[in-house]
Design an enzyme around this catalytic site. Structure first.
Site, PDB file in Angstrom:
ATOM      1  N   LYS A 155       0.784  -1.289  -0.045  1.00  0.00           N
ATOM      2  CA  LYS A 155       0.038   0.111   0.011  1.00  0.00           C
ATOM      3  C   LYS A 155       0.835   1.317  -0.108  1.00  0.00           C
ATOM      4  O   LYS A 155       0.553   2.303  -0.744  1.00  0.00           O
ATOM      5  CB  LYS A 155      -0.821  -0.134   1.269  1.00  0.00           C
ATOM      6  CG  LYS A 155      -1.986  -1.152   1.138  1.00  0.00           C
ATOM      7  CD  LYS A 155      -3.127  -1.118   2.197  1.00  0.00           C
ATOM      8  CE  LYS A 155      -4.097  -2.315   1.892  1.00  0.00           C
ATOM      9  NZ  LYS A 155      -4.980  -2.271   3.320  1.00  0.00           N
ATOM     10  N   ASP A 177     -10.164   2.074   2.871  1.00  0.00           N
ATOM     11  CA  ASP A 177      -9.813   1.157   4.056  1.00  0.00           C
ATOM     12  C   ASP A 177     -10.944   1.932   5.138  1.00  0.00           C
ATOM     13  O   ASP A 177     -11.363   1.169   5.833  1.00  0.00           O
ATOM     14  CB  ASP A 177      -8.517   1.007   4.332  1.00  0.00           C
ATOM     15  CG  ASP A 177      -7.898  -0.276   3.552  1.00  0.00           C
ATOM     16  OD1 ASP A 177      -8.708  -0.915   2.963  1.00  0.00           O
ATOM     17  OD2 ASP A 177      -6.705  -0.276   3.659  1.00  0.00           O
ATOM     18  N   ALA A 211       0.589  -0.064  12.623  1.00  0.00           N
ATOM     19  CA  ALA A 211       0.897   1.544  11.921  1.00  0.00           C
ATOM     20  C   ALA A 211       1.368   1.095  10.724  1.00  0.00           C
ATOM     21  O   ALA A 211       1.975   1.975  10.168  1.00  0.00           O
ATOM     22  CB  ALA A 211       2.176   2.009  12.714  1.00  0.00           C
TER      23      ALA A 211
HETATM   24  P1  NDP Z   1       1.546  -3.976   6.430  1.00  0.00           P
HETATM   25  O1  NDP Z   1       2.526  -4.934   6.236  1.00  0.00           O
HETATM   26  O2  NDP Z   1       1.568  -2.663   5.872  1.00  0.00           O
HETATM   27  O3  NDP Z   1       1.571  -3.480   8.194  1.00  0.00           O
HETATM   28  C1  NDP Z   1       1.736  -4.684   9.020  1.00  0.00           C
HETATM   29  C2  NDP Z   1       1.586  -4.210  10.362  1.00  0.00           C
HETATM   30  O4  NDP Z   1       1.564  -5.406  11.316  1.00  0.00           O
HETATM   31  C3  NDP Z   1       2.743  -3.471  10.987  1.00  0.00           C
HETATM   32  O5  NDP Z   1       2.153  -2.416  12.100  1.00  0.00           O
HETATM   33  C4  NDP Z   1       3.724  -4.267  11.697  1.00  0.00           C
HETATM   34  O6  NDP Z   1       4.229  -3.680  12.729  1.00  0.00           O
HETATM   35  C5  NDP Z   1       2.539  -5.347  12.323  1.00  0.00           C
HETATM   36  N1  NDP Z   1       3.247  -6.604  12.433  1.00  0.00           N
HETATM   37  C6  NDP Z   1       3.530  -7.579  11.534  1.00  0.00           C
HETATM   38  N2  NDP Z   1       3.837  -8.653  12.150  1.00  0.00           N
HETATM   39  C7  NDP Z   1       3.606  -8.679  13.582  1.00  0.00           C
HETATM   40  C8  NDP Z   1       3.983  -9.131  14.558  1.00  0.00           C
HETATM   41  N3  NDP Z   1       4.677 -10.487  14.783  1.00  0.00           N
HETATM   42  N4  NDP Z   1       3.776  -8.918  15.870  1.00  0.00           N
HETATM   43  C9  NDP Z   1       3.327  -7.393  15.894  1.00  0.00           C
HETATM   44  N5  NDP Z   1       2.845  -6.662  14.889  1.00  0.00           N
HETATM   45  C10 NDP Z   1       3.298  -7.073  13.508  1.00  0.00           C
HETATM   46  O7  NDP Z   1       0.096  -4.769   6.398  1.00  0.00           O
HETATM   47  P2  NDP Z   1      -1.478  -3.995   6.216  1.00  0.00           P
HETATM   48  O8  NDP Z   1      -1.370  -2.662   7.186  1.00  0.00           O
HETATM   49  O9  NDP Z   1      -1.479  -3.743   5.012  1.00  0.00           O
HETATM   50  O10 NDP Z   1      -2.287  -5.111   6.710  1.00  0.00           O
HETATM   51  C11 NDP Z   1      -2.595  -5.405   7.997  1.00  0.00           C
HETATM   52  C12 NDP Z   1      -3.473  -6.637   7.858  1.00  0.00           C
HETATM   53  O11 NDP Z   1      -4.849  -5.998   7.688  1.00  0.00           O
HETATM   54  C13 NDP Z   1      -3.467  -7.715   6.929  1.00  0.00           C
HETATM   55  O12 NDP Z   1      -3.887  -9.034   7.961  1.00  0.00           O
HETATM   56  C14 NDP Z   1      -4.494  -7.561   5.909  1.00  0.00           C
HETATM   57  O13 NDP Z   1      -5.099  -8.389   5.503  1.00  0.00           O
HETATM   58  C15 NDP Z   1      -5.653  -6.654   6.923  1.00  0.00           C
HETATM   59  N6  NDP Z   1      -6.523  -5.862   6.155  1.00  0.00           N
HETATM   60  C16 NDP Z   1      -7.649  -6.147   5.945  1.00  0.00           C
HETATM   61  C17 NDP Z   1      -8.588  -5.404   5.260  1.00  0.00           C
HETATM   62  C18 NDP Z   1      -9.997  -5.654   5.166  1.00  0.00           C
HETATM   63  O14 NDP Z   1     -10.697  -5.022   4.285  1.00  0.00           O
HETATM   64  N7  NDP Z   1     -10.488  -6.189   5.722  1.00  0.00           N
HETATM   65  C19 NDP Z   1      -8.328  -4.180   4.633  1.00  0.00           C
HETATM   66  C20 NDP Z   1      -6.768  -4.099   4.766  1.00  0.00           C
HETATM   67  C21 NDP Z   1      -5.933  -4.775   5.327  1.00  0.00           C
HETATM   68  P3  NDP Z   1       5.818  -2.868  12.334  1.00  0.00           P
HETATM   69  O15 NDP Z   1       5.508  -1.625  12.035  1.00  0.00           O
HETATM   70  O16 NDP Z   1       6.576  -2.827  13.570  1.00  0.00           O
HETATM   71  O17 NDP Z   1       6.452  -3.740  11.604  1.00  0.00           O
END
Ligand code: NDP
Length: 279
Positions: free
Chosen positions: A66, A102, A128
């Protein structure tokens, strides 16, 4: 000629977006085809340009592209600009218009489909990344009393909140950040916008964040959301998966592309029934 759209991401095989958009197209009489496209890390800009060159009209963008999508867009909506993340691209001649649906999707699901008020409430947003960045602005505009953003990388949460500080002041919403293991107190609404459910990482915060009847949303849906939803239920909260948000953000993307708002509540009911029958 049938107009072409797709969802690009990695992983993407679990996505229900092709089913949703096919249903929207049927119900609104629009002639379009919508596919899934798994994109390798580092290959996102090429994949977008290739899809456009093949006659694609636009695409949805999901994890983890994104932010790259926002950088690739040559013009952005105000909400995408604030998020610095796009989940919707529309190919307008030489321009790539980037939008983020979103947040509208999440707020519409919470207030419309779930019937839960956000105004005046206390909210914990976990994450975030691209999804959290997309939902924070519209959550602020729904005027909760306070939003705390907790993230694994505390710097990520601080950057996100910093970008939204003026919007928070405008709407009278107190914004704060914290680390995942130092969340202060309990909340009326908890939104897990991390990728922990997708990656099998477990619930990222302690159960102290939940009050009796807290609405606990995971943006994930399907079997992968089960761990978070079961945790919420075990602690007296009201669990909600991301299926409603998925359908609502898709409806807004469909409007951005086609200028028509499809009947999202009816499609959500159909999709939920279909998924229940398959589980
Ligand atoms: P990104 O890869 O952009 O961000 C991932 C986020 O998850 C970051 O905040 C990251 O933290 C955190 N994270 C990843 N692994 C861990 C872990 N093991 N422990 C703690 N924090 C973790 O992904 P998105 O934001 O695009 O997507 C996030 C989720 O939302 C996905 O599951 C996606 O499928 C879902 N989603 C659903 C939608 C819907 O319409 N229902 C729409 C959009 C998303 P850090 O910054 O520290 O790396």
């Amino acid at each position: 000629m049938t107009d072409r759209y797709c969802v690009m991401g990695n992983p993407v095989e679990h996505s229900k977006s092709p089913w949703i958009h096919a249903r929207f197209a049927e119900l609104t009489g629009q002639d379009l085809r919508y596919d899934r496209l798994q994109v390798l890390p580092g290959d996102f800009p090429r994949a977008v340009h290739a899809f456009r060159a093949e006659g694609g009209h636009g695409c949805n963008v999901t994890v983890p592209f994104k932010f790259e999508a926002a950088a690739l867009a040559t013009r952005r909506s105000a909400r995408a600009q604030l998020a610095q993340a796009c989940n919707t691209l529309r190919f307008d001649g030489h321009e790539i218009f980037g939008d983020n649906t979103d947040g509208v999707g999440l707020v519409g699901d919470i207030t419309g489909n779930a019937g839960v008020a956000i105004a005046g409430r206390e909210l914990l947003l976990i994450g975030a990344g691209g999804a959290a960045a997309g939902v924070l602005g519209p959550l602020i505009e729904a005027r909760p009393r306070r939003i705390v953003v907790a993230n694994r990388s505390h710097q990520g949460a601080m950057d996100l909140v910093q970008r939204h500080s003026e919007l928070g002041r405008e709407h009278g919403v107190a914004l704060a950040t914290c680390a995942l293991d130092a969340v202060p107190g309990a909340f009326d609404l908890v939104v897990n916008a991390t990728a922990t459910s997708l990656g099998g990482g477990g619930v990222p915060v302690s159960d102290g964040v939940l009050r009796p009847r807290t609405l606990a949303c995971d943006l994930m849906y399907g079997p992968l959301a089960r761990g978070f939803l079961d945790w919420a239920q075990r602690h007296g909260a009201v669990p909600r998966d991301g299926l409603g948000m998925l359908v609502e953000q898709a409806a807004e993307s469909f409007r951005v592309w086609r200028g028509v708002r499809p009947p999202s509540a009816a499609v959500l009911a159909e999709l939920r029934a279909l998924m229940d029958s398959q589980s």
